[in-house]
Structures are given as C-alpha cells and as structure tokens.
Scaffold this motif. Structure first.
Motif, short mmCIF file in Angstrom:
data_model
loop_
_atom_site.label_atom_id
_atom_site.label_comp_id
_atom_site.label_asym_id
_atom_site.label_seq_id
_atom_site.Cartn_x
_atom_site.Cartn_y
_atom_site.Cartn_z
N UNK A 342 0.35 -0.96 0.31
CA UNK A 342 -0.51 -0.13 0.15
C UNK A 342 0.84 1.20 -0.16
N UNK A 343 2.19 1.31 0.91
CA UNK A 343 2.05 2.85 0.74
C UNK A 343 3.72 2.08 0.05
N UNK A 344 4.18 1.26 -0.25
CA UNK A 344 5.68 1.42 -1.67
C UNK A 344 4.82 1.67 -2.85
N UNK A 345 3.54 1.00 -3.24
CA UNK A 345 2.86 1.74 -4.50
C UNK A 345 2.67 3.49 -4.80
N UNK A 346 2.41 3.54 -3.74
CA UNK A 346 2.67 4.96 -3.81
C UNK A 346 3.61 5.11 -3.92
N UNK A 347 4.77 5.58 -3.56
CA UNK A 347 5.81 5.75 -3.67
C UNK A 347 6.52 5.64 -5.51
#
Length: 492
Positions: A342-347
């Motif tokens: 979830x957080x990694x894909x935002x980056x």
C-alpha cells in the motif's frame, strides 16, 4: 449559519443539518484531488453569498458511511438537499453548474432579490451570471445589473491562444510535470525530459473552461496535448511515435527549440500541483521487484481497497463497475491486506491514492480519470491499442454458438455418438431430411448447458435452432417431420 463552510465529522452531525429545514449543500472532496481544492474556492464564495443555507464539506474517503449513503464514487461531488431530500447532484469540476444549482436550491439572497451577487460571477465566470439572470427572470424577480464582458467565446479563445503561445513548447496535461495525474501525461513529460527540452505546462484538471474549450479549439478530444510554437503536435501516441522515430527532435530543431538539462517550466495561471519524482524512489530492490511483479501479473491490474466482489470504498467500486461494463478481464490486489504494498506503490507510481489502474504495466490513473476516460470513449480506445479484447459474457457466447450454423442443434453427446434417445431421434430426423447442421455437446460445458435453459426459456435438451431462432425440442422436431414440414421450416 453566517455564510461559512463547515467540515462534517459524523453522519449524526450531517443528519441534524439535513433535518434542520434549511437547504444543505454538500461538497465531497479528497485531499489528493486538485480539482476538489479548486472547486472548494468556489464553494467558499457561494457560502458567503447564500448565508441561509448550510455549506458542508465531507472528506469522502474518511467518511465512508456518508459517502455510501450519497452514492459518491468520484470527487469532487456535490449533493443539494432541500426539505430533507436530495434534489440535485453534481459530479466533477464545473463552477457554473455548481453556482446554478446552489441558486436553485438556496433561493434568493434576500426576499425580492435574485441570487446573483457579484462574487458569484468572480467565482464561476460569465456563464453563471447569464444563468442566474435567466433564473431571476423565470422567478419574476427584478433584474440585477451585472456587467459581463462582451463575447465570452472570443475571450476564451484569446485566453487559449495566450496559454498555447506562453511557451515555445507547451503541454496541456493532467496534473503537473512533478506530479502527473495520468499515465499518458506522465509519458509525454518523460519524453520531453529525454529530449532535454524546456517546456511549459498547464494542469487542465484545475480549470474546466480551459479543459473543455481546448478540445474544441484544437479539435482534439483528449489530453495530454503537446504544442510547439503554437502548433498542435498531438497527444501521447503521436508524441511517442515522433520521439521513437527521431522526428520530434527534428521538429524541435527546425523550430529553434533549445535543449537544456532543466525542463518543465509551469504556467501558474491556475496553479499547479506539488511534489516531485526523485531519481531513485528509495524503495528496496526486494519491494521494487515485488511491486513490478504485481503490476505485470495481469494485462489489466487494479490495486484497490477490498476485492471486486466486496469493494471497501466507493472509488474502488466505481472502477470495478467500469471494468465490468467494458467486459475486461482483470486481476486485483487488496491494498488493505498489505501495508508494505500500500505505501510502497504510492512511492513507486508517484500516485498518492487508491484505486490505481494499470494496463500492460502502465499506470492509467485513479477513479476520476478512469471514469472520465470511459465517458469520452478513451478507455475503450486504450484497451484496444494495448490488445485487451473485451471478454464475452455467457449471453454473448450463447448467441455466437446459436448462430454459428444456420441449423444448430444442442444435444447430449455428438451426432455420431448421441448420449440420449431424444438427441438420437433429432439427429436421425435431420439426416433423413438431408439437412446440414452444426451441433454442440451440452454435456461438455455446464455453463452452456445451464445458461441455454435460461436464455431460451426451454428447460430440456435437445434444442434445435434455425437462423438463431429456437424451433423446439424432440417432440416438436418429430411432429414437424411427421407432418412433412421439417425440411421446409429449416430452409425458409
């Protein structure tokens, strides 16, 4: 009320306002949506001009219960409530329509006067002033004298020309070069950076007048749009083709466009997004590899909240519905089940919200962009260009099977090895009449077997069709044969 915007913290608070007797205007917004922020300025103007109405702001993703209750699937979204009931809704960034509906729902600013204060015009532009004046006339109110610039169409044309010519290379895109809001815009930005060309940009998501006006002005219905010295070069596909062939470099050289290591000047007339893309994402190789593997795990991949059959937010549900409507096979990943993804894909994607839709590994965008692309027909075009063929529904498949031969019989087994006496009788009758026919073994496909019962409203097999029309089962076929009518029925 006093003419201010209030943030709603709970459904109970909203219900209290809705049943207060005063008109209520709701703005559903999201922190990541620039169009929401732009429309909120208009919303604030209107709250001052219509102090007798409640102007309430709801953060859509933070208040899912309220969003579900008002069927919100995209932002910005407005609901206009009067006497406890929703009278109108508005989806998208359209200041004129917003002001128009507010005037309708909230009535006059003061008794005997039409709802047309000057600040309304400042917020929404000349179109709404004309609309409000027309409303006032319909309501029998005295006209308010408001000075509107002559020739709004000419004014918009001049503005578009000025924007197009504001930089030698000018890109009209979704988002900003540092934070593109669709994969196509991002691709053109990347191309211009590879060409080392300094360019200006304009975020069309922040100004609906420019967005719609430029489509007509350029006779080009989609974005991004790339211009060089005032001339339209084209959209994403053309930019890619010209870049790969070397033609884009030649065009820039022929027009005296200097190359530079610093590209991406922004036209700040309507503001632009913040944020940036670093040379490195800062993600570990393991996580990066995992994200890339997930993105490419299906030609069409949706990262969403929940699952397709149980979405956990209205925005995810909307994209699922669109893909189903487009008859597209897709895989999904529930980002609520894995915080690292979830957080990694935002980056990784430089896209701060969900859902995120990818086609052949390329980010298309979120709910708003997918919805807009579907409405314009652009989504269907992109899917076709990427080789994504719409899947057949069971009904589509049955229609194709039924019409695959002028005379088509659905039986148990095959013509040479029938698996029931009724099927055998029908096959023998057709052969005795010298009729050529196609056949399908319903024992080999349970979906077809059960689906055809419903489709034809005929509960048993065999079933005989002629030119897509049901003739009947074994009894009817034998009756037609005995009456000497079978061959003529199948050759009309």
């Amino acid at each position: 009320m006093g003419g201010s915007v209030k943030d709603v913290q709970s459904k109970k608070e909203l219900d209290s306002a809705v049943h207060s007797g005063a008109p209520v205007i709701l703005h559903f917004w999201a922190s990541w949506c620039e169009a929401s922020k732009h429309m909120d300025e208009v919303f604030a103007h209107l709250s001052t001009d219509f102090p007798h109405a409640h102007f309430l702001r709801v953060e859509a993703e933070e208040q899912p219960e309220i969003s579900e209750a008002y069927s919100v699937s995209a932002v910005p979204y407005f609901a206009f409530v009067k006497d406890g009931k929703v009278a109108y809704t508005l989806e998208g960034a359209d200041p004129s329509s917003l002001a128009n509906k507010v005037a309708r729902i909230a009535g006059s600013v003061r008794p005997g006067e039409p709802a047309a204060p000057a600040s309304l015009g400042m917020a929404a532009g000349p179109t709404i002033l004309e609309t409000v004046q027309a409303l006032a006339k319909e309501n029998g109110s005295s006209q308010v004298q408001i000075q509107v610039q002559n020739g709004p169409a000419d004014a918009l044309k001049r503005r578009l020309q000025q924007l197009i010519e504001s930089n030698p290379v000018m890109l009209f895109m979704k988002g900003s070069p540092e934070e593109p809001k669709c994969g196509f815009s991002q691709k053109v930005v990347d191309i211009l950076k590879e060409e080392k060309v300094k360019f200006g940009s304009f975020d069309i998501l922040l100004d609906n007048e420019v967005r719609e006006g430029l489509k007509k002005y350029s006779n080009w219905p989609t974005f991004p749009q790339l211009y060089c010295k005032g001339e339209l070069l084209g959209g994403c596909d053309i930019a890619i083709s010209m870049h790969e062939s070397g033609e884009l470099e030649e065009v820039f050289r022929d027009h005296g466009i200097d190359t530079t290591d610093s590209a991406g000047a922004k036209v700040t007339e309507a503001g632009s997004g913040k944020g940036g893309i670093s040379a490195s994402t800062g993600l570990s190789e393991t996580l990066t590899s995992r994200l890339e593997s997930l993105i490419h795990s299906s030609p069409v991949m949706l990262f969403m909240k929940g699952k397709p059959d149980e979405p956990k937010c209205g925005f995810s549900r909307k994209v699922v519905d669109i893909l189903v409507q487009e008859k597209v096979d897709f895989e999904s990943f529930d980002i609520l089940s894995d915080e690292e993804v979830r957080q990694g894909l935002k980056v990784y994607s430089n896209w701060s919200s969900y859902p995120q839709l990818y086609i052949k590994g390329e980010l298309i965008g979120g709910s708003d962009i997918v919805l807009e692309m579907q409405k314009s027909g652009e989504l269907k075009k992109v899917l076709a260009e990427k080789g994504i063929v719409p899947k057949d529904t069971l009904e589509d498949r049955l229609r194709k099977l039924i019409t695959s031969s002028p005379v088509m019989v659905f039986i148990k087994g095959t013509p040479d090895a029938p698996r029931c006496g009724f099927s055998s009788k029908v096959i023998n009758a057709l052969r005795e009449e010298g009729v050529s026919f196609g056949s399908f073994d319903i024992l080999s496909d349970e979906d077809v077997r059960q689906g055809l019962k419903v489709f034809s409203n005929w509960p048993t097999f065999p079933q005989l069709y002629y030119k897509g029309e049901l003739i009947g089962g074994c009894d009817i076929v034998m009756e037609l044969k005995n009456n000497g009518e079978l061959k003529s029925t199948l050759t009309e």
